[in-house]
Design a protein around this motif. Structure first.
Motif, mmCIF file in Angstrom:
data_model
loop_
_atom_site.group_PDB
_atom_site.id
_atom_site.type_symbol
_atom_site.label_atom_id
_atom_site.label_comp_id
_atom_site.label_asym_id
_atom_site.label_seq_id
_atom_site.Cartn_x
_atom_site.Cartn_y
_atom_site.Cartn_z
ATOM 1 N N MET A 10 38.853 84.347 20.053
ATOM 2 C CA MET A 10 38.952 83.403 20.631
ATOM 3 C C MET A 10 38.769 83.400 22.117
ATOM 4 S SD MET A 10 38.621 80.895 18.319
ATOM 5 C CE MET A 10 38.964 79.411 19.162
ATOM 6 N N SER A 11 39.029 84.371 22.738
ATOM 7 C CA SER A 11 39.045 84.903 24.110
ATOM 8 C C SER A 11 37.739 84.385 24.799
ATOM 9 C CB SER A 11 39.272 86.226 24.140
ATOM 10 O OG SER A 11 38.416 87.126 23.966
ATOM 11 N N TRP A 12 36.599 84.511 24.100
ATOM 12 C CA TRP A 12 35.647 83.867 25.043
ATOM 13 C C TRP A 12 35.503 82.580 25.184
ATOM 14 C CZ3 TRP A 12 31.962 80.850 22.196
ATOM 15 C CH2 TRP A 12 32.227 80.770 20.819
ATOM 16 N N VAL A 13 36.296 81.712 24.318
ATOM 17 C CA VAL A 13 36.065 80.342 24.630
ATOM 18 C C VAL A 13 36.628 79.665 25.689
ATOM 19 C CG1 VAL A 13 36.747 78.147 23.504
ATOM 20 C CG2 VAL A 13 36.225 80.051 21.925
ATOM 21 N N MET A 14 37.857 80.358 26.150
ATOM 22 C CA MET A 14 38.450 79.923 27.502
ATOM 23 C C MET A 14 37.477 79.709 28.606
ATOM 24 S SD MET A 14 41.701 79.622 26.169
ATOM 25 C CE MET A 14 42.883 79.687 27.421
ATOM 26 N N PRO A 15 36.834 80.611 28.871
ATOM 27 C CA PRO A 15 35.969 80.612 30.216
ATOM 28 C C PRO A 15 34.876 79.444 30.070
ATOM 29 C CG PRO A 15 36.197 82.773 29.362
ATOM 30 C CD PRO A 15 36.546 82.146 28.452
ATOM 31 N N LEU A 16 34.620 79.032 28.811
ATOM 32 C CA LEU A 16 33.672 77.964 28.757
ATOM 33 C C LEU A 16 34.107 76.422 29.064
ATOM 34 C CD1 LEU A 16 31.751 79.236 25.548
ATOM 35 C CD2 LEU A 16 31.061 79.517 27.717
ATOM 36 N N ARG A 17 35.436 76.403 28.907
ATOM 37 C CA ARG A 17 35.955 75.009 29.262
ATOM 38 C C ARG A 17 35.791 74.363 30.535
ATOM 39 N NH1 ARG A 17 41.729 76.389 25.383
ATOM 40 N NH2 ARG A 17 40.339 76.260 23.384
ATOM 41 N N SER A 18 35.797 73.416 30.540
ATOM 42 C CA SER A 18 35.729 72.358 31.930
ATOM 43 C C SER A 18 36.264 71.001 31.305
ATOM 44 C CB SER A 18 34.521 72.203 32.360
ATOM 45 O OG SER A 18 33.645 71.400 31.446
ATOM 46 N N GLU A 19 36.673 70.151 32.462
ATOM 47 C CA GLU A 19 37.245 68.910 32.030
ATOM 48 C C GLU A 19 36.153 68.038 31.416
ATOM 49 O OE1 GLU A 19 39.266 65.199 34.372
ATOM 50 O OE2 GLU A 19 39.091 67.189 35.391
ATOM 51 N N ALA A 20 34.856 68.071 31.811
ATOM 52 C CA ALA A 20 34.072 67.326 31.224
ATOM 53 C C ALA A 20 33.820 67.616 29.607
ATOM 54 C CB ALA A 20 32.788 67.394 31.984
ATOM 55 N N LEU A 21 33.665 68.786 29.431
ATOM 56 C CA LEU A 21 33.434 69.359 28.273
ATOM 57 C C LEU A 21 34.314 69.141 27.156
ATOM 58 C CD1 LEU A 21 31.640 72.820 28.551
ATOM 59 C CD2 LEU A 21 30.439 70.592 27.836
ATOM 60 N N THR A 22 35.470 69.278 27.725
ATOM 61 C CA THR A 22 36.876 68.934 26.823
ATOM 62 C C THR A 22 36.870 67.391 26.640
ATOM 63 O OG1 THR A 22 38.099 70.698 27.988
ATOM 64 C CG2 THR A 22 39.466 68.814 26.920
ATOM 65 N N LEU A 23 36.602 66.571 27.452
ATOM 66 C CA LEU A 23 36.646 65.264 27.160
ATOM 67 C C LEU A 23 35.504 64.889 26.112
ATOM 68 C CD1 LEU A 23 37.017 63.487 30.664
ATOM 69 C CD2 LEU A 23 38.820 63.390 28.620
ATOM 70 N N PHE A 24 34.299 65.486 26.235
ATOM 71 C CA PHE A 24 33.261 65.321 25.196
ATOM 72 C C PHE A 24 33.488 65.901 23.917
ATOM 73 C CE2 PHE A 24 29.296 67.276 23.655
ATOM 74 C CZ PHE A 24 28.515 65.830 23.190
ATOM 75 N N PHE A 25 33.796 66.994 23.691
ATOM 76 C CA PHE A 25 34.222 67.392 22.428
ATOM 77 C C PHE A 25 35.454 66.886 21.775
ATOM 78 C CE2 PHE A 25 31.686 71.189 23.961
ATOM 79 C CZ PHE A 25 30.651 71.073 22.866
ATOM 80 N N THR A 26 36.429 66.536 22.480
ATOM 81 C CA THR A 26 37.373 65.792 21.818
ATOM 82 C C THR A 26 36.710 64.486 21.280
ATOM 83 O OG1 THR A 26 38.950 66.516 23.674
ATOM 84 C CG2 THR A 26 39.669 64.430 22.499
ATOM 85 N N ALA A 27 36.096 63.649 21.981
ATOM 86 C CA ALA A 27 35.373 62.400 21.405
ATOM 87 C C ALA A 27 34.700 62.986 20.168
ATOM 88 C CB ALA A 27 34.653 61.831 22.500
ATOM 89 N N ILE A 28 33.889 64.022 20.175
ATOM 90 C CA ILE A 28 33.176 64.445 19.270
ATOM 91 C C ILE A 28 33.865 64.791 17.962
ATOM 92 C CG2 ILE A 28 31.493 66.236 18.278
ATOM 93 C CD1 ILE A 28 30.084 64.294 19.759
ATOM 94 N N THR A 29 35.029 65.437 18.036
ATOM 95 C CA THR A 29 35.922 65.942 16.999
ATOM 96 C C THR A 29 36.315 64.751 16.463
ATOM 97 O OG1 THR A 29 37.156 68.040 16.306
ATOM 98 C CG2 THR A 29 38.183 66.434 17.874
ATOM 99 N N ASN A 30 36.651 63.609 16.881
ATOM 100 C CA ASN A 30 37.274 62.590 16.239
ATOM 101 C C ASN A 30 36.486 61.975 15.300
ATOM 102 O OD1 ASN A 30 39.741 62.493 17.649
ATOM 103 N ND2 ASN A 30 38.970 61.422 19.535
ATOM 104 N N LEU A 31 35.212 62.332 15.412
ATOM 105 C CA LEU A 31 34.341 61.768 14.360
ATOM 106 C C LEU A 31 34.425 62.410 12.995
ATOM 107 C CD1 LEU A 31 30.892 61.587 16.244
ATOM 108 C CD2 LEU A 31 32.586 59.871 15.843
ATOM 109 N N GLY A 32 35.471 63.348 12.828
ATOM 110 C CA GLY A 32 35.624 64.191 11.752
ATOM 111 C C GLY A 32 36.973 64.096 11.243
ATOM 112 N N TYR A 33 37.672 63.031 11.769
ATOM 113 C CA TYR A 33 39.042 62.684 11.341
ATOM 114 C C TYR A 33 39.154 61.475 10.217
ATOM 115 C CZ TYR A 33 41.905 66.061 14.075
ATOM 116 O OH TYR A 33 42.264 67.180 14.408
ATOM 117 N N GLY A 34 40.056 61.423 9.625
ATOM 118 C CA GLY A 34 40.006 60.291 8.458
ATOM 119 C C GLY A 34 40.004 58.877 8.810
ATOM 120 N N ALA A 35 40.286 58.455 9.965
ATOM 121 C CA ALA A 35 40.344 57.084 10.217
ATOM 122 C C ALA A 35 39.150 56.715 10.660
ATOM 123 C CB ALA A 35 41.249 56.853 11.480
#
Length: 296
Positions: A7-32
């Protein structure tokens, strides 16, 4: 195969904008979101398509929980995680990936417009990527979930296309089919390693049964809302709110499961609660729409 777990290669790819985007996207996979989306789609759009989508979702969700607890593959280290909703569940296979391929892939196959097909497959892919980006699954977890979801979807499509299978089910009769499904579910529940997630698995199996039985009790009619677009949107939204409220109440059953004396008694509460929740979505709410004149 170090890359599958690294997972070490993931850390350099992160940014505030991408984190907000993928957090919103991942919520589409939760039960609620999934349960509300499935029910609103069932009420508003094509009932037959979303009826099968729900069965697929509940089935693959229950199987995923079973596989997680059988293999007990640990998730990536806490230092990588940006999503705190995973609890104590294991990593392989990724439930988000498995359900994303099944749900959004099924809807993509049923969509008629090419741009919509492309959009739905893109959503599925982004959900899979979000799990790696947020550090809650490694590549192996997501790849495993993707493959299992693809196999499930392929088999479902193939079986749905077999008229002989449909005729065999009709000859067997719904009561016998329901009994057979219940026996298979019990076998899966008792094959589950005994821990907290066995109750979640029982709840998912119960919800699948409730959805199946509810659709049958409702005469397999589905929902045909009356009125213009705005009215149908509002009625569907009200149905979604009722589904969300039912989810909160139904989730309380897991507390009773923990307090119950014995495994059998403990699983009866979540299974029964899931059964009632499935009936709420597929039978009680559609009946309410008809009795109030909102649906044909």
């Amino acid at each position: 195969m170090e890359f599958m777990n690294d997972m070490s290669w993931v850390m350099p790819l992160r940014s505030e904008a991408l984190t907000l985007f993928f957090t919103a996207i991942t919520n589409l996979g939760y039960g609620a979101f999934l349960f509300i989306f499935i029910s609103v789609g069932y009420y508003f759009w094509r009932s037959s398509t979303f009826y099968q989508a729900a069965l697929l979702l509940f089935l693959t969700g229950a199987v995923n929980i079973l596989l997680k607890d059988i293999f007990q593959d640990p998730r990536p280290d806490l230092i990588y995680r940006l999503d705190g909703k995973t609890g104590d569940s294991y990593g392989w296979p990724s439930g988000h990936a498995q359900m994303a391929i099944v749900l959004w892939g099924w809807l993509a196959l049923k969509a008629e417009r090419h741009w919509l097909k492309a959009f739905l497959w893109t959503v599925a892919g982004l959900i899979c990527i979000s799990r790696i980006y947020l550090g809650v699954h490694d590549v192996g977890d997501v790849l495993g979930g993707t493959v299992l979801g693809g196999i499930t979807l392929y088999l479902w499509v193939r079986l749905s296309a077999l008229d002989k299978l449909q005729k065999a089910f009709e000859e067997l009769g719904k009561p016998r089919l329901i009994l057979g499904l219940f026996v298979v579910q019990l076998m899966c529940i008792f094959a589950h390693p005994v821990n907290a997630l066995v109750f979640v698995s029982a709840w998912m199996w119960g919800m699948m049964m409730g959805w199946f039985v509810g659709y049958y009790l409702d005469g397999e009619r589905g929902v045909e809302l009356k009125g213009g677009l705005l009215r149908r949107v509002i009625v569907s939204a009200v149905g979604g709110l009722m589904v969300f409220g039912g989810l909160i109440v139904s989730g309380r059953s897991l507390a009773f499961a923990d307090a119950a004396d014995g495994l059998l008694a403990g699983m009866a509460a979540p299974y029964g609660s899931g059964l009632l929740y499935g009936l709420l979505m597929a039978y009680l709410i559609p009946q309410l729409f008809r009795r109030t004149g909102m649906s044909a």
